[in-house]
Motif scaffolding. Structure first.
Motif, PDB file in Angstrom:
ATOM      1  N   GLN A 122     -39.771 -33.206  30.885  1.00  0.00           N
ATOM      2  CA  GLN A 122     -40.764 -32.779  30.865  1.00  0.00           C
ATOM      3  C   GLN A 122     -40.815 -31.611  31.688  1.00  0.00           C
ATOM      4  OE1 GLN A 122     -42.397 -33.445  28.017  1.00  0.00           O
ATOM      5  NE2 GLN A 122     -44.251 -32.293  28.330  1.00  0.00           N
ATOM      6  N   GLY A 123     -40.649 -31.876  32.940  1.00  0.00           N
ATOM      7  CA  GLY A 123     -41.732 -30.917  33.665  1.00  0.00           C
ATOM      8  C   GLY A 123     -41.033 -29.624  33.944  1.00  0.00           C
ATOM      9  N   ILE A 124     -39.931 -29.471  33.433  1.00  0.00           N
ATOM     10  CA  ILE A 124     -39.425 -29.153  33.277  1.00  0.00           C
ATOM     11  C   ILE A 124     -39.614 -27.652  32.057  1.00  0.00           C
ATOM     12  CG2 ILE A 124     -36.991 -27.303  32.471  1.00  0.00           C
ATOM     13  CD1 ILE A 124     -35.419 -29.682  34.043  1.00  0.00           C
ATOM     14  N   LYS A 125     -40.333 -28.645  31.109  1.00  0.00           N
ATOM     15  CA  LYS A 125     -40.801 -28.054  29.870  1.00  0.00           C
ATOM     16  C   LYS A 125     -42.402 -27.205  30.189  1.00  0.00           C
ATOM     17  CE  LYS A 125     -38.843 -30.680  26.752  1.00  0.00           C
ATOM     18  NZ  LYS A 125     -39.097 -31.552  25.417  1.00  0.00           N
ATOM     19  N   GLU A 126     -43.134 -28.680  31.291  1.00  0.00           N
ATOM     20  CA  GLU A 126     -44.250 -27.813  31.345  1.00  0.00           C
ATOM     21  C   GLU A 126     -44.009 -26.379  32.173  1.00  0.00           C
ATOM     22  OE1 GLU A 126     -46.321 -31.231  32.708  1.00  0.00           O
ATOM     23  OE2 GLU A 126     -46.183 -32.385  31.042  1.00  0.00           O
ATOM     24  N   ILE A 127     -43.687 -26.139  33.180  1.00  0.00           N
ATOM     25  CA  ILE A 127     -43.500 -25.193  34.201  1.00  0.00           C
ATOM     26  C   ILE A 127     -43.017 -23.706  33.840  1.00  0.00           C
ATOM     27  CG2 ILE A 127     -43.093 -26.452  36.097  1.00  0.00           C
ATOM     28  CD1 ILE A 127     -40.020 -25.551  36.389  1.00  0.00           C
ATOM     29  N   ASN A 128     -43.085 -24.097  32.177  1.00  0.00           N
ATOM     30  CA  ASN A 128     -42.651 -22.774  31.716  1.00  0.00           C
ATOM     31  C   ASN A 128     -43.745 -22.238  30.735  1.00  0.00           C
ATOM     32  OD1 ASN A 128     -40.307 -21.344  29.664  1.00  0.00           O
ATOM     33  ND2 ASN A 128     -40.784 -19.982  31.410  1.00  0.00           N
ATOM     34  N   LEU A 129     -44.446 -23.291  30.202  1.00  0.00           N
ATOM     35  CA  LEU A 129     -45.746 -22.465  29.496  1.00  0.00           C
ATOM     36  C   LEU A 129     -47.090 -22.323  29.693  1.00  0.00           C
ATOM     37  CD1 LEU A 129     -46.385 -26.768  28.291  1.00  0.00           C
ATOM     38  CD2 LEU A 129     -44.759 -25.007  26.882  1.00  0.00           C
ATOM     39  N   ILE A 130     -47.112 -21.610  28.662  1.00  0.00           N
ATOM     40  CA  ILE A 130     -48.247 -20.559  28.794  1.00  0.00           C
ATOM     41  C   ILE A 130     -49.493 -20.675  28.380  1.00  0.00           C
ATOM     42  CG2 ILE A 130     -48.724 -17.746  28.391  1.00  0.00           C
ATOM     43  CD1 ILE A 130     -46.199 -18.136  30.109  1.00  0.00           C
TER      44      ILE A 130
ATOM     45  N   ARG B 299     -33.278 -17.537  18.503  1.00  0.00           N
ATOM     46  CA  ARG B 299     -33.299 -19.500  17.441  1.00  0.00           C
ATOM     47  C   ARG B 299     -32.136 -19.016  16.789  1.00  0.00           C
ATOM     48  NH1 ARG B 299     -38.194 -15.622  16.444  1.00  0.00           N
ATOM     49  NH2 ARG B 299     -40.002 -16.132  17.126  1.00  0.00           N
ATOM     50  N   GLN B 300     -31.196 -17.675  17.057  1.00  0.00           N
ATOM     51  CA  GLN B 300     -30.304 -18.538  16.045  1.00  0.00           C
ATOM     52  C   GLN B 300     -29.073 -19.110  17.109  1.00  0.00           C
ATOM     53  OE1 GLN B 300     -27.917 -14.363  15.193  1.00  0.00           O
ATOM     54  NE2 GLN B 300     -30.171 -14.008  14.016  1.00  0.00           N
ATOM     55  N   ASP B 301     -29.515 -19.123  18.465  1.00  0.00           N
ATOM     56  CA  ASP B 301     -28.632 -19.986  18.991  1.00  0.00           C
ATOM     57  C   ASP B 301     -29.132 -21.570  19.753  1.00  0.00           C
ATOM     58  OD1 ASP B 301     -27.252 -17.593  19.579  1.00  0.00           O
ATOM     59  OD2 ASP B 301     -28.419 -17.060  21.050  1.00  0.00           O
ATOM     60  N   GLU B 302     -28.202 -22.361  20.780  1.00  0.00           N
ATOM     61  CA  GLU B 302     -29.014 -23.591  20.953  1.00  0.00           C
ATOM     62  C   GLU B 302     -29.586 -23.402  22.187  1.00  0.00           C
ATOM     63  OE1 GLU B 302     -25.882 -27.140  20.336  1.00  0.00           O
ATOM     64  OE2 GLU B 302     -25.361 -25.746  17.851  1.00  0.00           O
ATOM     65  N   PHE B 303     -29.657 -24.705  22.759  1.00  0.00           N
ATOM     66  CA  PHE B 303     -30.326 -24.431  24.235  1.00  0.00           C
ATOM     67  C   PHE B 303     -31.030 -25.453  24.385  1.00  0.00           C
ATOM     68  CE2 PHE B 303     -34.318 -25.099  21.110  1.00  0.00           C
ATOM     69  CZ  PHE B 303     -35.467 -26.151  21.963  1.00  0.00           C
ATOM     70  N   VAL B 304     -30.661 -26.070  25.419  1.00  0.00           N
ATOM     71  CA  VAL B 304     -30.722 -27.607  26.256  1.00  0.00           C
ATOM     72  C   VAL B 304     -32.334 -27.580  26.946  1.00  0.00           C
ATOM     73  CG1 VAL B 304     -30.332 -28.941  28.468  1.00  0.00           C
ATOM     74  CG2 VAL B 304     -28.326 -28.043  27.184  1.00  0.00           C
ATOM     75  N   ILE B 305     -32.847 -28.423  26.616  1.00  0.00           N
ATOM     76  CA  ILE B 305     -34.498 -28.817  27.500  1.00  0.00           C
ATOM     77  C   ILE B 305     -35.808 -27.769  26.735  1.00  0.00           C
ATOM     78  CG2 ILE B 305     -36.194 -29.192  28.669  1.00  0.00           C
ATOM     79  CD1 ILE B 305     -33.066 -30.055  30.609  1.00  0.00           C
ATOM     80  N   ARG B 306     -35.650 -27.052  27.371  1.00  0.00           N
ATOM     81  CA  ARG B 306     -36.062 -25.393  26.237  1.00  0.00           C
ATOM     82  C   ARG B 306     -35.886 -24.562  26.470  1.00  0.00           C
ATOM     83  NH1 ARG B 306     -38.558 -24.598  32.933  1.00  0.00           N
ATOM     84  NH2 ARG B 306     -36.655 -22.526  32.941  1.00  0.00           N
ATOM     85  N   ARG B 307     -36.830 -23.748  25.680  1.00  0.00           N
ATOM     86  CA  ARG B 307     -36.343 -22.218  25.210  1.00  0.00           C
ATOM     87  C   ARG B 307     -37.396 -21.692  26.098  1.00  0.00           C
ATOM     88  NH1 ARG B 307     -33.743 -20.161  20.945  1.00  0.00           N
ATOM     89  NH2 ARG B 307     -33.957 -22.064  20.033  1.00  0.00           N
ATOM     90  N   THR B 308     -36.720 -20.776  26.993  1.00  0.00           N
ATOM     91  CA  THR B 308     -37.681 -20.360  27.757  1.00  0.00           C
ATOM     92  C   THR B 308     -37.985 -19.072  27.701  1.00  0.00           C
ATOM     93  OG1 THR B 308     -35.479 -21.330  29.799  1.00  0.00           O
ATOM     94  CG2 THR B 308     -36.982 -19.373  31.410  1.00  0.00           C
ATOM     95  N   LEU B 309     -39.524 -18.837  28.446  1.00  0.00           N
ATOM     96  CA  LEU B 309     -39.994 -17.701  28.110  1.00  0.00           C
ATOM     97  C   LEU B 309     -40.340 -17.143  29.596  1.00  0.00           C
ATOM     98  CD1 LEU B 309     -43.061 -18.730  26.791  1.00  0.00           C
ATOM     99  CD2 LEU B 309     -41.377 -17.460  26.265  1.00  0.00           C
ATOM    100  N   GLU B 310     -39.440 -16.015  29.613  1.00  0.00           N
ATOM    101  CA  GLU B 310     -39.067 -15.355  31.367  1.00  0.00           C
ATOM    102  C   GLU B 310     -40.136 -14.944  31.763  1.00  0.00           C
ATOM    103  OE1 GLU B 310     -35.243 -14.108  33.946  1.00  0.00           O
ATOM    104  OE2 GLU B 310     -36.332 -12.782  32.229  1.00  0.00           O
TER     105      GLU B 310
ATOM    106  N   ASN C 222     -38.837 -10.455  30.005  1.00  0.00           N
ATOM    107  CA  ASN C 222     -40.318  -9.943  28.648  1.00  0.00           C
ATOM    108  C   ASN C 222     -41.725  -8.807  29.380  1.00  0.00           C
ATOM    109  OD1 ASN C 222     -41.537 -11.552  26.937  1.00  0.00           O
ATOM    110  ND2 ASN C 222     -40.758 -13.209  28.741  1.00  0.00           N
ATOM    111  N   SER C 223     -41.322  -8.261  30.861  1.00  0.00           N
ATOM    112  CA  SER C 223     -42.200  -7.545  31.818  1.00  0.00           C
ATOM    113  C   SER C 223     -41.241  -5.747  31.364  1.00  0.00           C
ATOM    114  CB  SER C 223     -42.356  -7.614  33.168  1.00  0.00           C
ATOM    115  OG  SER C 223     -41.041  -6.621  33.640  1.00  0.00           O
ATOM    116  N   ILE C 224     -40.423  -6.280  31.287  1.00  0.00           N
ATOM    117  CA  ILE C 224     -39.394  -4.731  30.749  1.00  0.00           C
ATOM    118  C   ILE C 224     -39.688  -4.953  29.291  1.00  0.00           C
ATOM    119  CG2 ILE C 224     -36.695  -3.939  30.251  1.00  0.00           C
ATOM    120  CD1 ILE C 224     -36.433  -5.092  33.173  1.00  0.00           C
ATOM    121  N   MET C 225     -39.735  -5.947  28.312  1.00  0.00           N
ATOM    122  CA  MET C 225     -40.124  -5.828  27.142  1.00  0.00           C
ATOM    123  C   MET C 225     -41.469  -4.715  26.951  1.00  0.00           C
ATOM    124  SD  MET C 225     -38.318  -5.447  24.633  1.00  0.00           S
ATOM    125  CE  MET C 225     -38.290  -5.125  22.493  1.00  0.00           C
TER     126      MET C 225
END
Length: 684
Positions: free
Chosen positions: A159-167, A528-539, A549-552
């Protein structure tokens, strides 16, 4: 050669995984099937992450993973998974966050023990044999005796791993302005080392993205202190032992404050970005040291990290065999004074002063790492030489030492090809071509871009992340799309071949369809086509490599100007709004985003070059530092938005535009330059 042990990694292509293919540990590569196997057998996962050039990964392999006693414990009690962090940055991000949450620090090798479904509950980095066996037995016993306790902890950690990546949501705040930016930069400067460059700490990483922004900021805001700091840092890095004075190219970082003793691995991603950085700095300052650094680094990449098809390999190892045949960090690069004297003979006294074969350049055990701390003028004066005489002597010394060094055992090569890192190097070559003008750099860039187009593009229009021995096995991550789009846009601006612009647009559309997250306004690292563990990261945080994301966001901004696509610009601005609350608190972690602040707060120009001499005008303009400009061109009619209905037969015209509104065309490139940057040349 026969091996006592062979495990499932023998079927992989990653050099790092293949290094472990003959360990007695029953390693497997990461896959959904392996997790299903662990759940079926109710066995804990032991996940070990590293990369081919990692020194401490090799140490732990020798001490633990090659040991039969250790292997018995691992094989009996765990499902053992080896991961190449460079192949699977998505998995590495999750477990690095977990280890940093548990221990407050991270690094590689990264070792994690997780539940069969992948949720971690213990983690660390390098561990000695006795401690490793002890902790593994304790963790396995705990899971058998009190699985509920372990599961509860793993659930909370996940849960903590998910929360630290929330925007957190933003309600259309005002854009971050120049007043806030100036205050943040002023705060940042308190960490600057104004004697040796970089930050006031060791180890020292080069952080090209940070320096790239600071160069832009100094130019845009006429900030003399920041300008001096950037030039100091670039000079000290190029003088330092972190730079390979004989073969060109940079190691990852220095372990000291003076850029002297490096961690000797040489990574493609560092060198690609540093070529860009030094090329831009050369455009601004015309410092010959910067040009030499660009040229020598590209020579290194061409010689040692490029295959016959123009693709770029990933890295050279930190370790190589010394004279006694033992693997030792830096053995390929360091020198003893006696060997230098033997090779250089009468030229040794000058070389000795130039590269500090003295206490300043001493490392350990009689070995020296070449480092400069004096200018050519100072050394020439000390020895009664002209600058030209000194240059010839040093060049001769370097050639003889390079030839001697080539007889040593070479560092191991990681010959996998990564789309993201190839994009960084491709962009570096384009930036070097702009400012140095060597046609060979454009040839290298085009050969690489064609390789990517032919071998790393998927049938559905997406990218692969990796390629080796004709195989591409991993779907592209956002970092792959971001860096390739950036490079293709740059390639368009030096060739005016609209196919590169169209490829960049097509890859951007693919990202919008497969990676975009409506709720945050950002892009997920994985499709979205790929599986993930715990969360889908927002870098979002920039590091040694800027966040995908900054390059994008910058790509979308540039494309919006090329294509008059306001939706792209709106997306880029909304991306910046989503993260700008972090800018003042952690400016160094968001440096690449800050270009967008300068783009939106200062004039940004679109330059259209049309007519038979457009190539000559492009070359002239791009030799200058123009971070606030995109260029498009054609020698005939074009339907590209920036060029449409502006061609006049028989004439070469240059239009300087802002937001699609253009000034009267000019026929002389110097006049167009004056409309873009009236003051900055004299500043530098």
């Amino acid at each position: 050669m026969t091996h006592k042990y062979t495990n499932a990694l023998i079927d992989e292509t990653s050099p790092y995984l293949l290094q472990h293919a003959h360990n007695p540990v029953n390693w497997e590569a990461w896959s959904p099937e392996v997790l299903k196997k662990a759940e079926k057998e109710n066995k804990l996962l032991l996940i070990s992450i590293g990369y081919a050039a990692c020194h401490w990964c090799h140490v732990m392999e020798e001490e633990c993973f090659e040991d039969e006693e250790v292997a018995r414990v691992m094989n009996d009690r765990f499902i053992n998974i080896k991961i190449d962090r460079e192949e699977r940055p998505d998995i590495d991000q999750i477990y690095m966050d977990a280890v940093q949450m548990m221990t407050g620090r991270g690094g590689w090798p990264l070792n994690v023990v997780a539940l069969p479904d992948g949720r971690p509950f213990w983690g660390g980095t390098y561990v000695k044999k006795e401690d490793w066996m002890k902790v593994l037995n304790q963790l396995s016993d705990l899971y058998e005796e009190d699985p509920g306790k372990v599961t509860d902890y793993a659930r909370d950690l996940a849960q903590g791993i998910k929360e630290i990546n929330l925007i957190p949501p933003h309600e259309n705040p005002d854009l971050y302005d120049k007043e806030k930016l100036a205050a943040a930069v002023a705060k940042w400067t308190t960490f600057f080392d104004m004697e040796m460059g970089g930050y006031k700490r060791a180890p020292k990483f080069m952080m090209p993205g940070n320096l790239d922004f600071l160069l832009h900021y100094a130019w845009a805001e006429n900030d003399i202190q920041t300008k001096d700091y950037v030039n100091l840092t670039l000079t000290k890095m190029a003088y330092g032992g972190v730079y390979d004075h004989l073969g060109g190219g940079f190691a990852r970082y220095s372990v000291d404050t003076k850029w002297h003793v490096p961690h000797f691995e040489k990574m493609l991603y560092d060198n690609g970005q540093l070529v860009s950085l030094y090329a831009k700095a050369y455009a601004l300052t015309q410092d010959p040291l910067y040009r030499k650094t660009v040229e020598e680094t590209i020579s290194f990449v061409a010689r040692e990290l490029t295959n016959e098809n123009g693709a770029f390999y990933s890295s050279l190892d930190a370790d190589s065999k010394d004279d006694s045949g033992k693997l030792e960090e830096g053995a390929f690069y360091v020198w003893k004074a006696e060997e230098l004297q033997d090779v250089l003979a009468d030229d040794f006294p000058v070389f000795k002063d130039y590269y500090n074969i003295n206490p300043y350049g001493f490392w350990e055990e009689g070995k020296f790492v070449l480092i400069r701390n004096k200018s050519e003028m100072e050394i020439a004066k000390m020895h009664g030489l002209t600058i030209d005489e000194l240059a010839r002597l040093i060049r001769s010394c370097k050639e003889r030492l390079f030839e001697r060094r080539e007889q040593r055992d070479r560092p191991r090569l990681d010959d996998k090809i990564l789309a993201s890192w190839n994009g960084l190097m491709l962009k570096g070559l384009v930036d070097a071509y702009k400012t140095v003008g060597k046609s060979s750099y454009l040839e290298m860039a085009l050969k690489n871009a064609n390789f990517i187009s032919e071998h790393m593009m998927r049938e559905d229009g997406g990218l692969y992340h990796n390629h080796k021995e004709g195989r591409s096995t991993i779907n592209g991550y956002l970092e792959d799309y971001a860096s390739i789009i950036d490079a293709f846009l740059a390639l368009y601006e030096v060739t005016f071949d609209k196919n590169w612009l169209k490829k960049a647009e097509s890859l951007t559309e693919y990202c919008l369809q497969n990676h975009y997250d409506e709720s945050s306004g950002l892009f997920f690292f994985t499709s979205r086509q790929d599986e993930f563990v715990i969360r889908r990261t927002l870098e979002t945080m920039d590091n040694v490599i800027p966040a995908s994301n900054s390059i994008m966001a910058k790509n979308l901004f540039y494309l919006s100007k090329h294509l008059y696509n306001t939706a792209y610009e709106d997306t880029a601005i909304n991306m910046m709004k989503a993260v700008q609350g972090n800018f003042s608190e952690d400016i160094s972690g968001y440096a690449n985003w800050l270009h967008l602040v300068l783009f939106t707060q200062n004039p940004f120009y679109e330059v259209a070059l049309l007519g038979p001499d457009n190539e000559q005008d492009r070359s002239f303009l791009q030799q200058h530092y123009l971070p606030n400009t995109i260029m498009a061109g054609s020698d005939s009619e074009s339907n590209l938005p920036l060029l449409e209905k502006r061609f006049v037969s028989g004439e070469t015209l240059i239009y300087v535009c802002q937001k699609g509104s253009c000034k009267l065309p000019v026929k002389v490139a110097d006049e167009a330059l004056g409309q873009i940057q009236p003051d900055q040349d004299s500043f530098f």
